[in-house]
Design a protein around this motif. Structure first.
Motif, mmCIF file in Angstrom:
data_model
loop_
_atom_site.group_PDB
_atom_site.id
_atom_site.type_symbol
_atom_site.label_atom_id
_atom_site.label_comp_id
_atom_site.label_asym_id
_atom_site.label_seq_id
_atom_site.Cartn_x
_atom_site.Cartn_y
_atom_site.Cartn_z
ATOM 1 N N GLY A 1 0.842 -1.191 0.000
ATOM 2 C CA GLY A 1 0.000 0.000 0.000
ATOM 3 C C GLY A 1 0.871 1.232 0.000
ATOM 4 O O GLY A 1 2.083 1.133 0.159
ATOM 5 N N PRO A 2 0.263 2.373 -0.140
ATOM 6 C CA PRO A 2 1.084 3.588 -0.199
ATOM 7 C C PRO A 2 1.799 3.896 1.108
ATOM 8 O O PRO A 2 2.856 4.504 1.109
ATOM 9 C CB PRO A 2 0.074 4.687 -0.549
ATOM 10 C CG PRO A 2 -1.246 4.158 -0.066
ATOM 11 C CD PRO A 2 -1.172 2.669 -0.252
ATOM 12 N N LEU A 3 1.236 3.454 2.240
ATOM 13 C CA LEU A 3 1.814 3.706 3.552
ATOM 14 C C LEU A 3 2.571 2.484 4.041
ATOM 15 O O LEU A 3 2.365 1.380 3.533
ATOM 16 C CB LEU A 3 0.705 4.045 4.547
ATOM 17 C CG LEU A 3 -0.091 5.325 4.258
ATOM 18 C CD1 LEU A 3 -1.511 5.190 4.769
ATOM 19 C CD2 LEU A 3 0.587 6.529 4.880
ATOM 20 N N LEU A 4 3.413 2.660 5.042
ATOM 21 C CA LEU A 4 4.029 1.493 5.656
ATOM 22 C C LEU A 4 2.962 0.581 6.247
ATOM 23 O O LEU A 4 3.112 -0.637 6.284
ATOM 24 C CB LEU A 4 5.031 1.913 6.731
ATOM 25 C CG LEU A 4 6.263 2.692 6.256
ATOM 26 C CD1 LEU A 4 7.182 2.994 7.427
ATOM 27 C CD2 LEU A 4 7.014 1.940 5.171
ATOM 28 N N LYS B 1 -3.722 2.306 5.565
ATOM 29 C CA LYS B 1 -3.975 3.161 6.720
ATOM 30 C C LYS B 1 -2.681 3.326 7.508
ATOM 31 O O LYS B 1 -1.905 2.377 7.630
ATOM 32 C CB LYS B 1 -5.051 2.545 7.622
ATOM 33 C CG LYS B 1 -6.429 2.507 6.973
ATOM 34 C CD LYS B 1 -7.464 1.920 7.924
ATOM 35 C CE LYS B 1 -8.835 1.899 7.259
ATOM 36 N NZ LYS B 1 -9.850 1.273 8.151
ATOM 37 N N PRO B 2 -2.446 4.496 8.065
ATOM 38 C CA PRO B 2 -1.192 4.707 8.793
ATOM 39 C C PRO B 2 -1.148 3.900 10.082
ATOM 40 O O PRO B 2 -2.162 3.698 10.749
ATOM 41 C CB PRO B 2 -1.208 6.212 9.092
ATOM 42 C CG PRO B 2 -2.652 6.598 9.057
ATOM 43 C CD PRO B 2 -3.292 5.700 8.040
ATOM 44 N N ASN B 3 0.050 3.422 10.418
ATOM 45 C CA ASN B 3 0.239 2.718 11.684
ATOM 46 C C ASN B 3 1.434 3.328 12.415
ATOM 47 O O ASN B 3 1.925 4.394 12.042
ATOM 48 C CB ASN B 3 0.392 1.207 11.455
ATOM 49 C CG ASN B 3 1.646 0.842 10.668
ATOM 50 O OD1 ASN B 3 2.569 1.648 10.514
ATOM 51 N ND2 ASN B 3 1.691 -0.377 10.167
ATOM 52 N N LEU B 4 1.896 2.654 13.457
ATOM 53 C CA LEU B 4 2.976 3.204 14.276
ATOM 54 C C LEU B 4 4.249 3.449 13.471
ATOM 55 O O LEU B 4 4.978 4.415 13.727
ATOM 56 C CB LEU B 4 3.271 2.244 15.437
ATOM 57 C CG LEU B 4 4.343 2.696 16.437
ATOM 58 C CD1 LEU B 4 3.942 3.996 17.127
ATOM 59 C CD2 LEU B 4 4.608 1.604 17.460
ATOM 60 N N ALA B 5 4.522 2.591 12.490
ATOM 61 C CA ALA B 5 5.713 2.792 11.666
ATOM 62 C C ALA B 5 5.616 4.100 10.881
ATOM 63 O O ALA B 5 6.599 4.846 10.773
ATOM 64 C CB ALA B 5 5.907 1.608 10.724
ATOM 65 N N ASP B 6 4.444 4.406 10.352
ATOM 66 C CA ASP B 6 4.249 5.682 9.637
ATOM 67 C C ASP B 6 4.366 6.863 10.593
ATOM 68 O O ASP B 6 4.942 7.906 10.242
ATOM 69 C CB ASP B 6 2.870 5.695 8.965
ATOM 70 C CG ASP B 6 2.748 4.647 7.880
ATOM 71 O OD1 ASP B 6 3.401 4.800 6.837
ATOM 72 O OD2 ASP B 6 1.992 3.678 8.074
ATOM 73 N N ARG C 1 10.380 3.641 -1.366
ATOM 74 C CA ARG C 1 9.215 3.203 -0.585
ATOM 75 C C ARG C 1 8.966 4.151 0.587
ATOM 76 O O ARG C 1 7.817 4.473 0.909
ATOM 77 C CB ARG C 1 9.435 1.781 -0.071
ATOM 78 C CG ARG C 1 9.444 0.724 -1.171
ATOM 79 C CD ARG C 1 9.707 -0.658 -0.583
ATOM 80 N NE ARG C 1 9.976 -1.630 -1.639
ATOM 81 C CZ ARG C 1 10.452 -2.841 -1.435
ATOM 82 N NH1 ARG C 1 10.704 -3.245 -0.197
ATOM 83 N NH2 ARG C 1 10.670 -3.673 -2.440
ATOM 84 N N LEU C 2 10.040 4.591 1.227
ATOM 85 C CA LEU C 2 9.895 5.510 2.351
ATOM 86 C C LEU C 2 9.381 6.865 1.890
ATOM 87 O O LEU C 2 8.517 7.466 2.548
ATOM 88 C CB LEU C 2 11.225 5.668 3.092
ATOM 89 C CG LEU C 2 11.875 4.379 3.618
ATOM 90 C CD1 LEU C 2 13.094 4.720 4.462
ATOM 91 C CD2 LEU C 2 10.888 3.533 4.406
ATOM 92 N N ALA D 1 2.269 9.832 1.147
ATOM 93 C CA ALA D 1 0.898 9.379 1.391
ATOM 94 C C ALA D 1 0.438 9.778 2.790
ATOM 95 O O ALA D 1 -0.718 10.183 2.984
ATOM 96 C CB ALA D 1 0.810 7.863 1.210
ATOM 97 N N ALA D 2 1.341 9.677 3.759
ATOM 98 C CA ALA D 2 0.974 10.048 5.124
ATOM 99 C C ALA D 2 0.677 11.538 5.232
ATOM 100 O O ALA D 2 -0.317 11.946 5.839
ATOM 101 C CB ALA D 2 2.102 9.661 6.080
ATOM 102 N N ASN D 3 1.521 12.365 4.627
ATOM 103 C CA ASN D 3 1.327 13.814 4.731
ATOM 104 C C ASN D 3 0.149 14.326 3.924
ATOM 105 O O ASN D 3 -0.246 15.479 4.077
ATOM 106 C CB ASN D 3 2.615 14.539 4.350
ATOM 107 C CG ASN D 3 3.595 14.593 5.504
ATOM 108 O OD1 ASN D 3 3.325 15.207 6.531
ATOM 109 N ND2 ASN D 3 4.734 13.933 5.360
ATOM 110 N N ALA D 4 -0.416 13.463 3.084
ATOM 111 C CA ALA D 4 -1.656 13.813 2.375
ATOM 112 C C ALA D 4 -2.883 13.639 3.273
ATOM 113 O O ALA D 4 -3.977 14.071 2.909
ATOM 114 C CB ALA D 4 -1.800 12.960 1.118
#
Length: 211
Positions: free
Chosen positions: A151-154, A158-163, A185-186, A192-195
Motif C-alpha cells: 500500500g502507499p503507507l508502511l 492506513k497509517p500505523n505506528l511505523a508511519d 518506498r519511504l 501518502a501520510a502527509n496527504a
C-alpha cells in the motif's frame, strides 16, 4: 483534561501529535522551548525526570516516552489502531518503528549533538555528517523492511505506528538535506501520510509558536 508538553521540532513530540490527531483526541498544548533550556527547569523535571519532551498529562498524571504515550492512547482510543492484533504483523510494525525510535533518533537528538561538540570538539559540519550517517544507515534497513506492494503507507492503506515514526524522521532528513533517491518506498509512504489532514496538521511549521 489532556495536556501535551510539546516542542514544535521534537521528533518524539511530533509522533505524539500525529497519534492524537489520528485518534481525534482533543488536547491542550504547552510549549517547552528546548533551545532555551526550559526542559531542564524544575517544573519540567518534576513531570519528566529525564528532562525530555513529550510528556502527556492526563487528569494530572504524567506519561513520558513517545511510544509509551502512543501505546496508552491506543489502549484508550483503539480507532484507528497503531499496531495490528496479529502477533507476527504486530512484531513487524514494531520492528519498523523501532528502527527509527530506538536506533536513529536517540543518537541524533539535541543532547547527543551537544555532547559531540563539548566532549569531542565536533564542529557543525561534523555534527551534520554524524546526523546524516545514522539516518542513511537506518533508512537503508527500513527501506528493505517496508513491504513492497502493501500500500502507499508502511501500514498499507492506513497509517500505523511505523508511519507515525517515519514522518518526523523524513522531516529531519530533508532538513539536513539527505538525498532520498535510494529510499523510494519511504518517500512514497511519507508523501501518502502527509496527504492525510490529521498528519499534515501535526507538521512542525504548523504548530510552531509565534515569535
Amino acid at each position: 483534561m489532556i495536556k501535551l508538553y510539546d516542542y514544535w521540532r521534537s521528533s518524539a513530540a511530533y509522533r505524539v501529535r500525529i497519534a492524537l490527531n489520528l485518534k481525534r483526541v482533543p488536547y491542550e498544548s504547552q510549549d517547552v522551548a528546548l533551545l532555551e533550556g526550559v526542559h531542564r527547569a524544575p517544573e519540567n523535571l518534576a513531570r519528566n525526570p529525564q528532562g525530555f519532551v513529550p510528556t502527556l498529562e492526563v487528569d494530572g498524571e504524567p506519561i513520558t516516552q513517545s511510544l509509551a504515550i502512543i501505546d496508552y492512547l491506543d489502549a484508550l482510543y483503539p480507532d484507528p489502531p497503531m499496531v495490528p492484533r496479529d502477533p507476527l504483523a504486530r512484531a513487524r510494525v514494531l520492528a519498523q518503528a523501532l528502527v527509527i525510535a530506538a536506533d536513529i533518533h536517540p543518537i541524533n537528538n539535541l543532547r547527543i549533538l551537544k555532547r559531540l561538540e563539548s566532549q569531542f570538539g565536533a564542529d557543525q559540519a561534523a555534527k551534520d555528517d554524524w546526523y546524516r550517517h545514522w539516518i542513511i544507515e537506518g533508512f537503508t534497513a527500513l527501506e528493505q523492511l517496508a513491504e513492497a506492494g502493501a500500500g502507499p503507507l508502511l501500514g498499507g492503506d492506513k497509517p500505523n505506528l511505523a508511519d507515525v515514526c517515519l514522518v518526523p524522521q523524513m522531516f529531519n532528513a530533508r532538513r539536513f538535506k539527505i538525498p532520498l533517491e535510494a529510499f523510494p518506498r519511504l518517500v512514497a509512504a511519507d508523501a501518502a501520510a502527509n496527504a492525510i489532514a490529521e498528519i499534515a496538521a501535526a507538521q512542525p511549521d504548523r504548530v510552531r509558536p509565534a515569535a
